[in-house]
Design a protein around this motif. Structure first.
Motif, PDB file in Angstrom:
ATOM      1  N   MET A 135      48.868 -43.992  -3.697  1.00  0.00           N
ATOM      2  CA  MET A 135      48.356 -42.924  -4.994  1.00  0.00           C
ATOM      3  C   MET A 135      47.973 -41.834  -4.106  1.00  0.00           C
ATOM      4  SD  MET A 135      45.863 -44.941  -3.080  1.00  0.00           S
ATOM      5  CE  MET A 135      44.235 -44.695  -2.481  1.00  0.00           C
ATOM      6  N   LYS A 136      47.923 -41.585  -2.835  1.00  0.00           N
ATOM      7  CA  LYS A 136      47.666 -40.405  -2.461  1.00  0.00           C
ATOM      8  C   LYS A 136      48.779 -39.279  -2.698  1.00  0.00           C
ATOM      9  CE  LYS A 136      44.392 -41.690   1.260  1.00  0.00           C
ATOM     10  NZ  LYS A 136      43.277 -41.474   0.728  1.00  0.00           N
ATOM     11  N   ARG A 137      49.918 -39.832  -2.812  1.00  0.00           N
ATOM     12  CA  ARG A 137      51.072 -38.918  -3.094  1.00  0.00           C
ATOM     13  C   ARG A 137      50.725 -38.280  -4.307  1.00  0.00           C
ATOM     14  NH1 ARG A 137      57.110 -40.610  -1.407  1.00  0.00           N
ATOM     15  NH2 ARG A 137      56.444 -41.594   0.687  1.00  0.00           N
ATOM     16  N   TYR A 138      50.041 -39.016  -5.421  1.00  0.00           N
ATOM     17  CA  TYR A 138      49.723 -38.324  -6.786  1.00  0.00           C
ATOM     18  C   TYR A 138      48.535 -37.970  -7.049  1.00  0.00           C
ATOM     19  CZ  TYR A 138      53.888 -41.340  -6.745  1.00  0.00           C
ATOM     20  OH  TYR A 138      55.377 -41.913  -6.352  1.00  0.00           O
ATOM     21  N   GLU A 304      49.905 -42.098 -10.425  1.00  0.00           N
ATOM     22  CA  GLU A 304      50.762 -43.113  -9.710  1.00  0.00           C
ATOM     23  C   GLU A 304      51.296 -43.873 -11.102  1.00  0.00           C
ATOM     24  OE1 GLU A 304      49.321 -45.366  -6.644  1.00  0.00           O
ATOM     25  OE2 GLU A 304      47.785 -46.357  -7.724  1.00  0.00           O
ATOM     26  N   ILE A 305      50.036 -44.340 -11.997  1.00  0.00           N
ATOM     27  CA  ILE A 305      50.779 -45.408 -13.083  1.00  0.00           C
ATOM     28  C   ILE A 305      51.514 -44.183 -13.885  1.00  0.00           C
ATOM     29  CG2 ILE A 305      49.990 -46.309 -14.957  1.00  0.00           C
ATOM     30  CD1 ILE A 305      49.405 -47.917 -12.245  1.00  0.00           C
ATOM     31  N   GLU A 306      51.225 -42.936 -14.090  1.00  0.00           N
ATOM     32  CA  GLU A 306      51.968 -42.283 -14.935  1.00  0.00           C
ATOM     33  C   GLU A 306      53.545 -41.887 -14.411  1.00  0.00           C
ATOM     34  OE1 GLU A 306      49.610 -38.620 -15.294  1.00  0.00           O
ATOM     35  OE2 GLU A 306      48.672 -39.486 -17.362  1.00  0.00           O
ATOM     36  N   HIS A 307      53.441 -42.079 -13.165  1.00  0.00           N
ATOM     37  CA  HIS A 307      54.818 -41.704 -12.410  1.00  0.00           C
ATOM     38  C   HIS A 307      55.711 -42.827 -12.442  1.00  0.00           C
ATOM     39  CE1 HIS A 307      57.421 -39.652  -9.760  1.00  0.00           C
ATOM     40  NE2 HIS A 307      57.589 -40.871  -8.879  1.00  0.00           N
ATOM     41  N   PRO A 318      61.478 -43.512  -8.437  1.00  0.00           N
ATOM     42  CA  PRO A 318      59.990 -43.294  -7.993  1.00  0.00           C
ATOM     43  C   PRO A 318      59.848 -42.571  -6.450  1.00  0.00           C
ATOM     44  CG  PRO A 318      59.932 -45.432  -8.619  1.00  0.00           C
ATOM     45  CD  PRO A 318      61.265 -45.018  -8.496  1.00  0.00           C
ATOM     46  N   ARG A 319      59.027 -41.458  -6.424  1.00  0.00           N
ATOM     47  CA  ARG A 319      58.950 -41.015  -5.115  1.00  0.00           C
ATOM     48  C   ARG A 319      58.434 -41.917  -4.200  1.00  0.00           C
ATOM     49  NH1 ARG A 319      55.903 -36.847  -8.042  1.00  0.00           N
ATOM     50  NH2 ARG A 319      53.891 -37.315  -6.728  1.00  0.00           N
ATOM     51  N   SER A 320      57.429 -42.928  -4.447  1.00  0.00           N
ATOM     52  CA  SER A 320      57.161 -43.849  -3.341  1.00  0.00           C
ATOM     53  C   SER A 320      57.727 -45.210  -3.746  1.00  0.00           C
ATOM     54  CB  SER A 320      55.823 -44.018  -3.661  1.00  0.00           C
ATOM     55  OG  SER A 320      55.398 -44.369  -4.969  1.00  0.00           O
ATOM     56  N   SER A 321      59.211 -44.928  -3.781  1.00  0.00           N
ATOM     57  CA  SER A 321      59.994 -46.221  -4.179  1.00  0.00           C
ATOM     58  C   SER A 321      60.062 -47.210  -3.162  1.00  0.00           C
ATOM     59  CB  SER A 321      61.567 -45.777  -4.462  1.00  0.00           C
ATOM     60  OG  SER A 321      61.892 -45.494  -3.139  1.00  0.00           O
ATOM     61  N   GLY A 322      60.503 -48.300  -3.660  1.00  0.00           N
ATOM     62  CA  GLY A 322      60.719 -49.634  -2.359  1.00  0.00           C
ATOM     63  C   GLY A 322      61.259 -49.232  -1.296  1.00  0.00           C
TER      64      GLY A 322
END
Length: 345
Positions: A135-138, A304-307, A318-322
């Protein structure tokens, strides 16, 4: 008819099933779904009465389930949020991926880099969206900091220092658990801000549950930085401070609610003879009307939910993809190995 069909499809993609209704889910993830205007189609726990109570708590008329597999098997649910115990995260996420569901999974997604790779490979093979809850990314403050870095407002970035402390002694028994359950967020954050790491040095003074690590990182970009990571009772109030230094300015983030940007005009001599320096402080507004939403927004849970929803709707990565998570896990394991080796190497 086509317009109605398109609208219905878009609405369906803004819907999720949630696996887990523990403290983190009910305090952060489910309220963030509500604030992001995401429909909660169902909740699964081991107790169907608990699932039903959680749906009621968050204003959903969705379906309660008494196990994760039943929710995953529901053909009406295309996207799943997994907020399970760390030991169950990878297994449940993999089951959802193999069933063709888009997955948002709380960290850690895979206790090891090898497990993280297995999940990323499975998502690629299934053609589904897989996102990890970093979540910190967002968080607005870090998104703004990332923008400053990308825009070159600070000049070429040379170094950073990040201090993170929390009292992890109640839920982390050692350095590995501290890194994978708490410090993983800031380890992922510095990758997001500065790129990939080429070298790591670590010094540890940890004793059992009392964790204290000093980490030196060198990046492909030429940036160098330090992490001061503490899991100690002295941090009963979580503390987080980041200083980023560039050639023409520096920026300081304090506890996700304050961003101070200091810039100076280069080649002004003498600097004390003119108004060549500029300092701007950014903070959120304080309001009794914000309720709990302020914290959810500023910590990045809503973002993060919106992303995730945007990635599902738009078919984007997503930016924080698998797959990106694999790189974070590799870095985390390198830090852990250096720490366990007994100091700076």
């Amino acid at each position: 008819m086509p317009l109605e069909s398109t609208t219905d499809a878009a609405s369906h993609r803004r819907a999720v099933g949630v696996i887990g209704a523990g403290f983190h889910a009910t305090t952060n993830i489910l309220p963030a779904c509500v604030r992001a205007d995401v429909q909660i189609q169902g909740i699964a726990t081991r107790d169907i009465a608990r699932s039903a109570a959680a749906l009621l708590q968050f204003g959903s008329t969705g379906t309660p389930f008494d196990n994760a597999s039943a929710l995953i098997a529901d053909p009406a649910i295309e996207s799943v949020i997994v907020v399970a115990q760390p030991a169950d995260q990878a297994r449940i996420s993999l089951e959802a991926i193999q069933a063709g569901r888009n997955v948002f999974a709380d960290k850690p997604l895979g206790w090891t880099a090898a497990e993280a790779t297995e999940l990323a490979d499975a998502a690629d093979a299934a053609g589904v969206t897989l996102m990890v809850g970093f979540m910190k990314r967002y968080a607005p403050v870090y998104e703004q900091l990332a923008g400053l870095i990308a825009d070159g407002e600070l000049g070429d970035i040379r170094s950073f220092h990040l201090g993170f402390g929390c009292d992890s002694t109640a839920f982390c028994a050692n350095e590995e658990e501290f890194l994978k359950l708490a410090a993983i967020h800031v380890i992922d954050l510095v990758r997001a801000l500065f790129g990939e790491v080429t070298d790591v040095a670590v010094s540890s003074s940890s004793v059992g549950r009392a964790v204290s690590l000093a980490v030196l990182l060198e990046f492909e970009s030429g940036v160098v930085g330090t992490l001061d990571l503490s899991g100690l009772p002295s941090y009963s109030s979580e503390s987080e401070r980041v200083r980023v230094t560039g050639e023409h300015g520096f920026a300081v983030v304090e506890d996700l609610v304050r961003l101070t940007v200091h810039t100076s005009r280069p080649h002004v001599e003498p600097t004390w003879a003119s108004l060549s320096e500029h300092r701007t402080v950014f903070t959120p507004a304080e309001s009794a009307m914000s309720g709990g939403g302020r914290d959810l927004q500023l910590r990045g849970f809503v973002g993060e939910i919106e992303h995730f929803i945007d990635a599902v709707q738009g078919g984007t990565t997503p930016r924080s993809s698998g797959r990106d998570n694999v790189l974070t896990m590799h870095l985390l394991e390198l830090i852990l190995a250096k720490a366990q080796a007994g100091g700076i190497t």
